[in-house]
Design an enzyme around this catalytic site. Structure first.
Site, PDB file in Angstrom:
ATOM      1  N   SER A 197       0.849  -1.185   0.000  1.00  8.99           N
ATOM      2  CA  SER A 197       0.000   0.000   0.000  1.00  8.99           C
ATOM      3  C   SER A 197       0.883   1.232   0.000  1.00  8.99           C
ATOM      4  O   SER A 197       1.967   1.228   0.589  1.00  8.99           O
ATOM      5  CB  SER A 197      -0.900   0.009   1.240  1.00  8.99           C
ATOM      6  OG  SER A 197      -1.569   1.249   1.375  1.00  8.99           O
ATOM      7  N   LYS A 218     -13.030 -10.566  -6.335  1.00  7.12           N
ATOM      8  CA  LYS A 218     -13.866 -10.535  -7.537  1.00  7.12           C
ATOM      9  C   LYS A 218     -13.909  -9.095  -8.076  1.00  7.12           C
ATOM     10  O   LYS A 218     -13.710  -8.148  -7.299  1.00  7.12           O
ATOM     11  CB  LYS A 218     -15.269 -11.074  -7.245  1.00  7.12           C
ATOM     12  CG  LYS A 218     -16.060 -10.282  -6.183  1.00  7.12           C
ATOM     13  CD  LYS A 218     -16.673  -9.019  -6.745  1.00  7.12           C
ATOM     14  CE  LYS A 218     -16.836  -7.966  -5.709  1.00  7.12           C
ATOM     15  NZ  LYS A 218     -17.095  -6.631  -6.260  1.00  7.12           N
TER      16      LYS A 218
END
Length: 362
Positions: free
Chosen positions: A38, A96
């Site tokens: 990150s 997803k």
């Protein structure tokens, strides 16, 4: 002897990584959130001070001490990052939607098989309490033969926000965001359909991506309508299911996402009260010459079951909770739906797609 903990690296600490993946991983005994890729180290360390934070996803992929890499970055990065992680010999979870195209999904599935790695896709809505309840109703035949399913995921967000999910970028929009959930649930219940027709639209002022869709899937003597909207202040039932033996209606969304957004960190097995859905659920069935409607109990949701099952699969003690073949089928319908919307017509689904052959066997 207690098995050693599996070390997990998480790529991406936006909404999906922070809300779902990090707390669910950390809650499962035997999994350790060891590293996060990150650009905002302070944000990660505020929640997980023990995790190492790396600004570059490639640096995380090169770490030899990670057993599993979880990819929760923007949709257009799923394929290259998953391919790189598999090439490094890591087991992989992809949020997803699996990829942007069917071809990419099949390539990743073939690569995982060739490398002997576990590749799973985070279709976490299989473990929503209302879907678990519906699955049990179907399997027990409580509603007879299911003839009509309506599955709606409604929200009220009239203002377009400055984030990639609502941008014009590839993989943005509701069909890629919520379509995979609704399609995966329909496939789990009924298998591969005969046809699909998708209508997708951008209905909000200033919208850049589709924020409404309706998909019609057909089987012999069965229809499923899958819908999602960002302009539903008074939402329709989450599920409306009608069969030869009765109907089941359920309102409201599973509470796990809101609990996780509020900072909950459920352990595994989940604590008492976790995943309890207080929304209305009613079953209507014949009672003599009349119809009788009654409240129907909802199962508890348990999205952490995905990571518990994955842990066991990595230890050779169970099956992959969402293997590539199942996610490939979802991507095939995502892609076919896009074509249906462009052409404005119903398209035959044909045969359910399988994995591509590994490159060395072509």
């Amino acid at each position: 002897m207690t098995p050693s903990a599996l070390r997990v690296g998480l790529i991406g600490y936006g909404y999906a990584g922070k809300t779902f993946h990090a707390p669910l991983i950390a809650g499962v005994p035997g999994l350790v959130l060891a590293a996060v890729a990150s650009r905002d180290a302070a944000r990660v360390h505020a929640d997980w001070p023990q995790a190492e934070v790396l600004a570059d996803p490639q640096a995380l992929l090169r770490r030899a001490d990670l057993d599993l890499v979880v990819i929760a970055s923007p949709n257009d990065s799923h394929f290259p990052l998953a391919r790189a992680a598999l090439a490094e010999g890591r087991h992989v979870v992809v949020d997803k939607p699996f990829t942007l195209t069917l071809a990419e999904a099949r390539e990743l599935g073939a690569l995982a098989r060739a490398r002997g790695r576990v590749l799973a896709v985070f279709h976490n809505r299989r473990w929503d309490g209302d879907f678990l309840t519906l699955r049990e109703l179907v399997e027990r035949g409580t509603l007879g033969r299911i003839a009509h399913l309506e599955s709606a995921f409604d929200r009220f967000r009239p203002t377009v926000r400055a984030r990639w999910r609502e941008s014009a970028a590839p993989g943005a929009g509701l069909w890629f965001d919520l379509g995979p959930h609704l399609l995966d649930q329909a496939l789990q219940l009924f298998g591969w359909p005969d046809s699909i027709r998708l209508d997708a639209a951008t209905l909000r002022d200033g919208g850049l991506a589709d924020d409404w869709f309706q998909a019609l899937l057909t089987w012999p003597q069965r229809r499923a309508v899958l819908r999602a909207s960002m302009l539903a202040a008074a939402p329709a039932p989450r599920f409306a299911v009608h069969g030869t033996g009765g109907s089941w209606l359920k309102w409201g969304l599973d509470p796990q996402e809101d609990a996780l957004k509020a900072g909950a960190r459920p352990s595994w097995p989940p604590p008492a009260g976790w995943g309890v859905d207080a929304n209305e659920s009613r079953l209507t069935r014949p009672a003599g010459e009349a119809l009788q409607s009654e409240p129907w109990p909802l199962q508890r949701g348990c999205q952490g079951a995905f990571y518990a099952a994955l842990r066991d699969a990595l230890r050779g003690q169970g099956a992959n909770p969402v293997p590539p073949e199942q996610a490939i089928a979802v991507m095939a319908l995502i892609e076919l739906g896009q074509r249906s919307a462009r052409e404005g017509r119903t398209l035959e689904a044909g045969r359910m797609p399988g994995l591509a052959e590994p490159a060395e066997k072509r």
